[in-house]
Design an enzyme around this catalytic site. Sequence first.
Site, short mmCIF file in Angstrom:
data_model
loop_
_atom_site.label_atom_id
_atom_site.label_comp_id
_atom_site.label_asym_id
_atom_site.label_seq_id
_atom_site.Cartn_x
_atom_site.Cartn_y
_atom_site.Cartn_z
N GLU A 76 0.82 -1.22 0.00
CA GLU A 76 0.00 0.00 0.00
C GLU A 76 0.85 1.27 0.00
OE1 GLU A 76 -3.28 2.38 2.71
OE2 GLU A 76 -2.43 0.50 3.43
N ASP A 77 1.92 1.28 0.78
CA ASP A 77 2.64 2.53 1.03
C ASP A 77 3.93 2.68 0.24
OD1 ASP A 77 0.68 3.31 2.80
OD2 ASP A 77 1.66 2.38 4.52
N ASP A 139 -0.65 -4.85 14.38
CA ASP A 139 -0.51 -3.59 13.65
C ASP A 139 -1.32 -2.49 14.34
OD1 ASP A 139 -0.11 -1.72 11.49
OD2 ASP A 139 -2.08 -2.31 10.70
#
Length: 717
Positions: A76-77, A139
């Site tokens: 995602e990042d 997380d």
Amino acid sequence: MLRQYELVDRVLDYDPDADEALLNRAYVFSMKAHGSQKRASGDPYFSHPIEVAGILTDLRLDDETIATAILHDTIEDTVATPDEIERLFGPSVARLVDGVTKLSKIEAQSENERAAENLRKFLLAMSDDIRVLLVKLADRLHNMRTLHHIGKPEKRRRIARETMDIYAPLAERVGMYEFMREMQTLAFEQLEPEAFQSVGRRLEQLGEGGGDRIGKIASGLRLALGRAGIEVEVSGREKHPYSIWRKMAERHISFEQLSDVMAFRAVVPTVEDCYRALGIIHRRWPMVPGRFKDYISTPKRNGYRSLHTTVIHVENARIEVQIRTPEMHAQAEYGLAAHWAYKTPNGDGGKVRADANHSWIRDLVEILDTAGSPEELLEHTRMAMYADRIFAFTPRGELIQLPKGATPIDFAYAVHTDLGDQAVGAKVNGRVMSLKTVIENGDQVQILRSKAQAPQAAWLNIATTGKALAAIRRHLRHAERDESVKLGRKIYDDIVRRLPAPIGTDALPQALKRLKLPDEAALMHAVARRSLSDAAVMEALMPGSAGADVANDRGGDRGSDRAGAMPQAGAISIKGLTPGVAFDLGDCCRPVPGDRIVGLRRPDAGIEVHRIDCSVLGELAERAEGETDWVDVSWGDKADGGVARVQVEVKNEPGALGMLATIIGRHGANIINLRLDARDALYHTNTVDVEVHDLHQLMRLLAALRAIEAVHAADRV
């Protein structure tokens, strides 16, 4: 932040066979991928996945899970791709990373749709391999530990609320109470800062005033059990602030009135020692009635086992004592992760599925398959995950866990969907009870079933579990579509009769192509719901028959529907169709078989049937001018059943109402509802809804009511 060698050494300490090269590759790849990215705290972003991996090493998880934690934000990042993850780390790690990856980039039309789609994908991934959930919880825990670095208060509160509503209950659901308690405490600090500080100050004052009260009480428990020859480890703690605050809110009491703010844990070698220790504690200190729970004989749904009791200690202090074995203690602290089996072949491509203690995950996946809308999905999954539980038993002694407030409908669907669909009643502790009965903790429930039964719309007001509600709504949707197809077939036959000439066998398949519909059932459904006008259907069947090119007309007004078309060929029978499903009976006039009726047809709605002399019919048509389609309908031969509304003026004297009910019963009618509208010294006026077979029965009933002395007037409303 953990260094590379420190993280690898942690894993090798508890799993010497772990793939060291996999962990090293993941560490280096993640560090390079995140590069110069920073967190709100100013720390390198790379520190976050490493700390998440460190949390999971405390749970002694396998090397694939640790690698997943290190890589969980790369897709995602960063510019990393799923294909790259699979090529470098294998399909199992790639699948886990994909399951954990945040799904914020999903395009949807509303917040609910986006939230539902996120939840859908996460639950499916979680059911496929439960390790996805463990990484996700770690997380979120680390994000909560660093939440104070985020500058915007509203963003901190949003994340805290999400944690309190979703992730803390999920941690509780899989028995990871340490995760749950820390998440709740950190979220509580953000959501209710004043209450958090107030409870914290009270706990500090309590500790200062009594010295080491917890240590002294723990020593006393240890001494009492030791004298009886029980080997025991005793520890104590103050309950965490959120737990205290919630009890104060639920019980509407002050901190001073809250008695059990201290909890003690006695860990003994065997199950037999648990019950021996309980007896010793109860003999030494008085127990508080109603505060004993045996989670060893009836474990919680997440597998939690322990004995809980509350006793009155010295100075009238109430303390909670939890008694368990070391295995139970490991399960209580780390839940699903406590009984981890490293690299155990399971014949399923390395996937680790939830065990029998987590059957609620299977229920969630079933709900995914049946939910009709994003709102429904969110509602049902939250019900399935977060409700407080009770225990009930089948006649064979099988334990069924349900939320508080559950009914036999919920119990039946928890056992099997078919049993729920066919439920007609229940025996609760041997007594026949209605389906509305609320099941209490420990009840034995036997479901009475009939193959002729089907889920009813009224059950939606009775059921409480997401699984039951999803199954009922699914059945009702299918039933409504089936009934709409039947009604559409009758309207379609009338449309065909209005065509200028008979059509051939190829006309219908060609019409489906022109209308871009997949099959005949879709056409009939569209006709019944008037998402297609009659003229559009005629034009599709026989081009030019409607007098204009209206083949793509969706709905259309009544004028275009009649353009060049023949009038309705004959009344459409509604015999065999279900009121409230295929069509609705107007509440304003409540028609019954035998009344002359007419149908009101609007786009994307069922036909609404009214008496031909209904006083509001003209107003309804005028209000929906241009969208209303009048349909000539009839009851059909021997149509049976309807609810009529009558108004009865009865003398204000003892026994008059009983006489009214007696006459109605003798005429084979059934009172559905009775309302007192007005009362004076001489008369009281009642509105009564009665179930009758047809108009003839209703007229005989009204005549009988008018004939008795106690009734002044009786008329149909």
